[in-house]
Design a protein around this motif. Sequence first.
Motif, PDB file in Angstrom:
ATOM      1  N   GLU A 263       5.294   4.922 -11.352  1.00 29.57           N
ATOM      2  CA  GLU A 263       4.736   4.531 -12.651  1.00 29.57           C
ATOM      3  C   GLU A 263       3.262   4.177 -12.507  1.00 29.57           C
ATOM      4  N   VAL A 264       2.434   4.783 -13.349  1.00 26.18           N
ATOM      5  CA  VAL A 264       0.999   4.533 -13.311  1.00 26.18           C
ATOM      6  C   VAL A 264       0.730   3.041 -13.554  1.00 26.18           C
ATOM      7  N   GLY A 265      -0.047   2.439 -12.685  1.00 30.40           N
ATOM      8  CA  GLY A 265      -0.360   1.018 -12.801  1.00 30.40           C
ATOM      9  C   GLY A 265       0.640   0.125 -12.091  1.00 30.40           C
ATOM     10  N   ASN A 266       1.732   0.707 -11.623  1.00 35.15           N
ATOM     11  CA  ASN A 266       2.741  -0.108 -10.955  1.00 35.15           C
ATOM     12  C   ASN A 266       3.175   0.508  -9.622  1.00 35.15           C
ATOM     13  N   ARG A 267       2.304   1.366  -9.076  1.00 34.97           N
ATOM     14  CA  ARG A 267       2.588   1.893  -7.748  1.00 34.97           C
ATOM     15  C   ARG A 267       2.339   0.801  -6.715  1.00 34.97           C
ATOM     16  N   ASP A 268       2.782   1.027  -5.487  1.00 37.94           N
ATOM     17  CA  ASP A 268       2.612   0.005  -4.447  1.00 37.94           C
ATOM     18  C   ASP A 268       1.142  -0.330  -4.238  1.00 37.94           C
ATOM     19  N   GLY A 269       0.281   0.692  -4.289  1.00 38.97           N
ATOM     20  CA  GLY A 269      -1.150   0.449  -4.140  1.00 38.97           C
ATOM     21  C   GLY A 269      -1.706  -0.417  -5.254  1.00 38.97           C
ATOM     22  N   ASP A 270      -1.241  -0.186  -6.495  1.00 43.62           N
ATOM     23  CA  ASP A 270      -1.675  -1.005  -7.634  1.00 43.62           C
ATOM     24  C   ASP A 270      -1.298  -2.471  -7.421  1.00 43.62           C
ATOM     25  N   THR A 300      -8.483   3.591  -0.011  1.00 50.94           N
ATOM     26  CA  THR A 300      -7.306   3.897   0.806  1.00 50.94           C
ATOM     27  C   THR A 300      -6.021   3.625   0.044  1.00 50.94           C
ATOM     28  N   LEU A 301      -5.947   2.482  -0.637  1.00 44.92           N
ATOM     29  CA  LEU A 301      -4.688   2.039  -1.246  1.00 44.92           C
ATOM     30  C   LEU A 301      -4.255   2.893  -2.433  1.00 44.92           C
ATOM     31  N   GLY A 312      12.844   7.404  -1.328  1.00 41.55           N
ATOM     32  CA  GLY A 312      12.828   6.121  -2.023  1.00 41.55           C
ATOM     33  C   GLY A 312      11.842   5.105  -1.499  1.00 41.55           C
ATOM     34  N   GLU A 313      11.022   5.461  -0.509  1.00 39.71           N
ATOM     35  CA  GLU A 313      10.071   4.501   0.048  1.00 39.71           C
ATOM     36  C   GLU A 313       8.725   5.177   0.267  1.00 39.71           C
ATOM     37  N   SER A 314       7.656   4.509  -0.183  1.00 39.46           N
ATOM     38  CA  SER A 314       6.316   5.057   0.019  1.00 39.46           C
ATOM     39  C   SER A 314       5.838   4.744   1.435  1.00 39.46           C
ATOM     40  N   GLN A 315       4.899   5.545   1.902  1.00 39.95           N
ATOM     41  CA  GLN A 315       4.296   5.277   3.212  1.00 39.95           C
ATOM     42  C   GLN A 315       3.586   3.923   3.198  1.00 39.95           C
ATOM     43  N   LEU A 316       2.992   3.576   2.066  1.00 40.03           N
ATOM     44  CA  LEU A 316       2.286   2.307   1.959  1.00 40.03           C
ATOM     45  C   LEU A 316       3.235   1.131   2.150  1.00 40.03           C
ATOM     46  N   LYS A 317       4.405   1.174   1.515  1.00 36.50           N
ATOM     47  CA  LYS A 317       5.364   0.081   1.687  1.00 36.50           C
ATOM     48  C   LYS A 317       5.844   0.001   3.132  1.00 36.50           C
ATOM     49  N   ARG A 318       6.079   1.147   3.740  1.00 33.89           N
ATOM     50  CA  ARG A 318       6.579   1.167   5.115  1.00 33.89           C
ATOM     51  C   ARG A 318       5.553   0.551   6.073  1.00 33.89           C
ATOM     52  N   VAL A 319       4.289   0.942   5.921  1.00 37.72           N
ATOM     53  CA  VAL A 319       3.234   0.403   6.787  1.00 37.72           C
ATOM     54  C   VAL A 319       3.013  -1.080   6.502  1.00 37.72           C
ATOM     55  N   PHE A 320       3.030  -1.446   5.220  1.00 38.91           N
ATOM     56  CA  PHE A 320       2.878  -2.856   4.836  1.00 38.91           C
ATOM     57  C   PHE A 320       3.949  -3.711   5.508  1.00 38.91           C
ATOM     58  N   SER A 321       5.193  -3.245   5.491  1.00 40.31           N
ATOM     59  CA  SER A 321       6.301  -3.993   6.088  1.00 40.31           C
ATOM     60  C   SER A 321       6.111  -4.162   7.590  1.00 40.31           C
ATOM     61  N   LYS A 322       5.620  -3.104   8.245  1.00 43.95           N
ATOM     62  CA  LYS A 322       5.376  -3.196   9.686  1.00 43.95           C
ATOM     63  C   LYS A 322       4.303  -4.237  10.000  1.00 43.95           C
ATOM     64  N   ILE A 323       3.259  -4.241   9.196  1.00 44.60           N
ATOM     65  CA  ILE A 323       2.158  -5.183   9.411  1.00 44.60           C
ATOM     66  C   ILE A 323       2.645  -6.619   9.267  1.00 44.60           C
ATOM     67  N   VAL A 324       3.383  -6.890   8.204  1.00 43.19           N
ATOM     68  CA  VAL A 324       3.867  -8.248   7.942  1.00 43.19           C
ATOM     69  C   VAL A 324       4.821  -8.708   9.050  1.00 43.19           C
ATOM     70  N   ASP A 325       5.745  -7.849   9.437  1.00 39.52           N
ATOM     71  CA  ASP A 325       6.735  -8.244  10.438  1.00 39.52           C
ATOM     72  C   ASP A 325       6.132  -8.407  11.830  1.00 39.52           C
ATOM     73  N   ASP A 326       5.186  -7.536  12.185  1.00 42.76           N
ATOM     74  CA  ASP A 326       4.622  -7.590  13.530  1.00 42.76           C
ATOM     75  C   ASP A 326       3.523  -8.633  13.681  1.00 42.76           C
ATOM     76  N   LEU A 327       2.757  -8.861  12.609  1.00 46.05           N
ATOM     77  CA  LEU A 327       1.562  -9.693  12.737  1.00 46.05           C
ATOM     78  C   LEU A 327       1.604 -10.985  11.940  1.00 46.05           C
ATOM     79  N   GLY A 328       2.570 -11.124  11.023  1.00 48.29           N
ATOM     80  CA  GLY A 328       2.550 -12.224  10.063  1.00 48.29           C
ATOM     81  C   GLY A 328       2.192 -13.571  10.629  1.00 48.29           C
ATOM     82  N   ILE A 329       2.902 -13.991  11.676  1.00 54.12           N
ATOM     83  CA  ILE A 329       2.670 -15.350  12.165  1.00 54.12           C
ATOM     84  C   ILE A 329       1.334 -15.462  12.878  1.00 54.12           C
TER      85      ILE A 329
END
Length: 682
Positions: A263-270, A300-301, A312-329
């Motif tokens: 949906e325009v305006g509601n993509r993961d990048g938005d 980029t976004l 069902g999953e964008s590349q952006l969400k997948r990379v975002f999840s990796k960043i949060v899980d690996d680097l969050g703390i």
Amino acid sequence: MAKKSIQSVEPMVADLVNGWLRTYGLNYKLEQETLNTEIDKALNEYASKSGGSGGNRPDAKILLQDKHTDYWPILIEYKGYKDKLVKLDSEGQVANRKSKNEPNFSNINSYAVNGSVHYANALLHYTSYTDVISIGITGYKNESGDLETEIGVYYVSKDNFGIGQRIDTYTDLSFLKPNNFDGFIEKVRDLELTQEEIDRLKEQREKEIDASLTKLNNDIYQNEKGLGENDRVYLVAAAIIATLGVAGRVKPLDKDDLHSSTEVGNRDGDIIVRKVRSFIKEKNLPEEKQALIIRTLQNTLMTENINKPINGESQLKRVFSKIVDDLGIYYKIGLNTDFTGKLFNEMYSWLGFTQDKLNDVVLTPSYVSSLLVKLARVDKDSYVWDFATGSAGLLVAAMNEMLNDAKDKIKSPDELYKKEAAIKANQLLGLEILSSVYMLAILNMIMMGDGSSNIINEDSLNQFNGNYGFGKKDEKFPATAFILNPPYSAKGNGMIFVERALSMMDRGYASIIIQSSAGTGKAAGINKSILKQNTLLASIKMPIDLFIGKSSVQTHIYVFRVGEAHENDFTVKFIDFTKDGYTRSNRKKASNNLRDTDHAKERYQELVDLVKYGKKKMHFISSDYYYEGHIDINKGNDWNQSAPIDTIPTLQDFKKTVSDYLVWEVSNILKSESKEGVSQGK
């Protein structure tokens, strides 16, 4: 007969302490109740990522606000046995990690404080809260059958790397009462780790950060196609900003907030862009800087491929999840290190730079950054600038030095609070021309909370006029300290930056690390110009392997006093610091490529003292490596001198030579006799 088991009195402990909380008028929540969505989701997420099961559920939790409007989560864990309050390691720290840095779930599950500190780390990893109070309470019945309780109260924060510090001894929780809480928080703010503890914990966390960044970059490089090096940098920057949050005002972006919608305006990048915009607006960054950050990250976004859902999953969400899980703390608790410098070096390690380009993008090791800051005599009242700031690692080191000095010298909590804000907003300025690296500098200083106001994306040689970059654009930045690791491909190996910066200063000190040929002729003309208004105090030869694995050039550090012309009779301290006490290696799979093998930390402090006070401070550094001499202001190519070698032999030299000869002669005679004996034996 079977040994009678001791029954837990945890229900009695819970009843007692919950009763206290009620009498204090606190809005506490019990195990199954929701404190807020952000905290509850973090506790659940942390369990699955740490290998536990069933979620993390503190027995009681509270959210309190201090007089500065900062929010403090309070997490309470109950146990019902004697000696189950806390388990410490050999260093006296809460023992929640095994020797290989794996969670010690036995301790976490068995001891009240250990469990509560574990919960606090969940909040550091997945929420906007960076300061948490962990309380462990255990109880038992004494010989008279009465309930006895033990209470452990710990401060868990980004400032103590999530390890936790014991605050004081308490017999109840009345320090949480509204009229006592601000006084309690002042005591918390006064807690200090020893320098030895800071160094040990920082070293541990930095190893973890390096390992996590390597893992993440390998993963993205191998499995996420179509992402260039700049894209990777911008994705990490955007993910970190979006998940930092501002306690009570901007909720950190959660993985579940990304729906991979078309949906325009509601993509993961938005969604990520909106969260970044909310964060930087709440941080009161100047409008121009907000627009620049959004514009840079959007490139980029908002691209189509990265937002397109596959299965069902964008590349952006997948990379975002990796960043949060690996680097969050790590970007929540490792904030007094050059986090984005590490990110930069790791992300750019895949690129085939030419040697000149590689030299230009290599960032300064944190211990060298700290050395430059100390040589420039930075304190709480300094105004520090860097004309080739890179990821802002030098400014991070300067900010740490300024904040530590302020904490040492200002004893009023209110005054300290104001001074810390002034340091971050007004006393640091950095210039970086490369847009991708500039974003890292912005991110670094935002994470430092927040020194990004005067990080400027300009050419320091041709565009910068010496004024503040934002807010006070018509006001000169009153620099008193200059620190620099310039691009060596610039004119004079980078000395052109030094000439430019010092010409815009009235007083203070400067320290720069630069390719050694700058002092032996490559920058002679510039050096002569610099000496017309500034004094060369020291020339320090650094180890050849200082930038091992990144660059192979020999470097020197030059230290200046600003605003006083050099004279030929002035003494210059020439120090050979090639033996700095560290042993370096470049093994990619090594757990530690930098080892202190000969009093390195003491040697670095001694180097600072030698430059400031002279040879009376000499201890670890040999007199053969220290020389006080002179330079000719009309040459500019005699800055890299060394102690003269005495070539006239002494009587002792003669005796040693004769002795060595006699030993050699006797050895030959004995060998000859031995051979004759063997021959006769045949």
